[in-house]
Design an enzyme around this catalytic site. Sequence first.
Site, PDB file in Angstrom:
ATOM      1  N   GLY A 118       0.836  -1.196   0.000  1.00  0.00           N
ATOM      2  CA  GLY A 118       0.000   0.000   0.000  1.00  0.00           C
ATOM      3  C   GLY A 118       0.873   1.248   0.000  1.00  0.00           C
ATOM      4  N   CYS A 169       4.819   7.961  23.471  1.00  0.00           N
ATOM      5  CA  CYS A 169       5.847   8.330  24.442  1.00  0.00           C
ATOM      6  C   CYS A 169       7.109   7.508  24.330  1.00  0.00           C
ATOM      7  CB  CYS A 169       5.292   8.209  25.850  1.00  0.00           C
ATOM      8  SG  CYS A 169       4.505   9.736  26.335  1.00  0.00           S
TER       9      CYS A 169
HETATM   10  C1  LIG Z   1      -1.586  -0.197   6.329  1.00  0.00           C
HETATM   11  C2  LIG Z   1      -1.850   1.078   5.606  1.00  0.00           C
HETATM   12  C3  LIG Z   1      -0.983   1.549   4.609  1.00  0.00           C
HETATM   13  C4  LIG Z   1       0.315   0.872   4.284  1.00  0.00           C
HETATM   14  O1  LIG Z   1       0.141  -0.341   3.594  1.00  0.00           O
HETATM   15  P1  LIG Z   1       1.390  -1.360   3.560  1.00  0.00           P
HETATM   16  O2  LIG Z   1       0.970  -2.414   2.593  1.00  0.00           O
HETATM   17  O3  LIG Z   1       1.537  -1.866   4.955  1.00  0.00           O
HETATM   18  O4  LIG Z   1       2.555  -0.594   3.091  1.00  0.00           O
HETATM   19  C5  LIG Z   1      -1.311   2.719   3.936  1.00  0.00           C
HETATM   20  N1  LIG Z   1      -2.429   3.379   4.227  1.00  0.00           N
HETATM   21  C6  LIG Z   1      -3.297   2.963   5.165  1.00  0.00           C
HETATM   22  C7  LIG Z   1      -4.540   3.730   5.412  1.00  0.00           C
HETATM   23  C8  LIG Z   1      -3.035   1.804   5.884  1.00  0.00           C
HETATM   24  O5  LIG Z   1      -3.887   1.407   6.828  1.00  0.00           O
END
Ligand SMILES: *Cc1c(COP(=O)(O)O)cnc(C)c1O
Length: 417
Positions: free
Chosen positions: A90, A346
Site C-alpha cells: 500500500g 511516548c
Molecule cells: C496499512 C496502511 C498503509 C500501508 O500499507 P502497507 O501495505 O503496509 O505498506 C497505507 N495506508 C493505510 C490507510 C493503511 O492502513
Amino acid sequence: MAGQWRNEFKNSRKGQSEMSRQVYLDYAATTYTAPEVVEAMAPYFTESFGNPSSIYSFSDRNRKAMTKAREQVAAVLGASQDEIFFTGSGTESDNWALKGTVWKLAAKGKDHIITTKIEHHAILHTGEFLQRQGYDVTYLPVDEEGRVRLEDLKKAVTDRTALVSIMFANNEIGTIQPIAEIGAFCRERGILFHTDAVQAVAHVPIDVQAMNIDMLSLSAHKFYGPKGIGAMYLRKGTRIENFIHGGGQEKGRRASTENVAGIVGLGKAIEQTASRMAESAPRITTLRDMLVDGVMKAVPHAKLNGAPSGERLPNNANFSFVGIEGETMLLDLDRAGIYGSTGSACSSGSLDPSHVLMAIGLSHEQAHGSLRLTLGEETTGEDIRYVLSVLPDIVAQRRAMSPLWEDYLKGLQKESR
Ligand SMILES: *Cc1c(COP(=O)(O)O)cnc(C)c1O
C-alpha cells in the site's frame, strides 16, 4: 476454516501462564493470512516457480494466475483488469500516486497536491518529501469526527492543482470520507483524484466508476492476504510517471519480477473477503457496538473518537481515557492476552501523539490516553465479553495511581464550583 488458525494462535501460549486466552484486536495493523489464501499461493513457490516474463509454456500457468488475480481485484472495485497494477505494498502505491502525478504534470504547471492532515504516513511523509523538492502540498483540516469538508477542498484548489489525495477510511479512527462527492468535484474540475483505500477495500463497498476515482491504493495484508503485496488502480488514460524503473513488467508501468504467489494470494483474499462482506460487516458492526457500549458504560469519562456507525469502518473502535498513558494500558492489556494499539507515542521517543487525534481536536492528554481496538472475522462475542471484563479494571487501577487523573478530577471540581 480460518478457525483452525485461530485455535493454533490461541493454543500457542497455553501452559505458559494462567492467562492463556488471547484476543487479537489489531486487525487495522494487519490480518492473518486466511488458510485458503495460503493454499492458493503454495504452488507458486514450488512447482510453478517460472518467471512470468519467460515465454516458454512452463510460465503459462503463472501468467494466467496473474490475469485471474487482476480480474479478481477489478471485480471488487468496479474496474477493468487492465487498470490494475500490482505493487509491493500500500505504501508503494501511495508513493506512486503522489510522486508519479507531480513528476508528470509539473511540466504543465501543475505542481500542487491537496491531501489531508489525517492521512497515513505513506501519504504524509511522501507529501513532506515532495515539499522539500519544491512542490506545493496543502493538508486539509477535518471536523471533530474526522471528516473532510467539501468547502475546504473547494477553497484549496488552484489552477496549479494536479492531484487530490484523500483516504477512503482512516486507519486510526475509522472515519469514512464522502468519497463520491469529492470524486465528482475533482472530475468536474479536471483534477486527478487518488484515494488511499487500504483500510476500506473488501470491507466496505467501493465503485471506482460511480465514485469518480482515478487512482486507488490497496494492500493485501489488510484483508486476509499476505504482507508485502499491494495494487494500484489506475484509470485508463490516467497519465502519471512510473515510480519503480527497470524491466517491462506490468505493461511497462512497474518494473521487477512479479511476486506471483503474493499476487495470487492478493487476488484470492480480495475475492473471498469481499464475497463475505454482506455477512461479516453487520456481524462485526454488532460486536464493535457491543464493545463500544460496554466500555462507555463501564469506564467513567471515556470518549469515543471518530464518526458514528454508518460513516465509520465496521471494525473500528477508538477510545480516549483521560488520566492514563496509552502505552502503559497496552502493556496491561498484553498481560491479559489482549492486543490493541494506541495513538500515544511516548516510548517511541516522540512527544507528539497521533497526528490524527490532534487533527480532530483532542488535547494531548486525551490523545495520550487513547486505545484503538479493531475487530476481524475471527472476533467473537466471547472475546468482547472478555475485554469488557478486563479493560475497565485496568483503566481504574492505572487512574488510581496517576497524578494526571488527580489533576483532571481537581480541574473538574474547579469547573463545577
Ligand atoms: C496499512 C496502511 C498503509 C500501508 O500499507 P502497507 O501495505 O503496509 O505498506 C497505507 N495506508 C493505510 C490507510 C493503511 O492502513
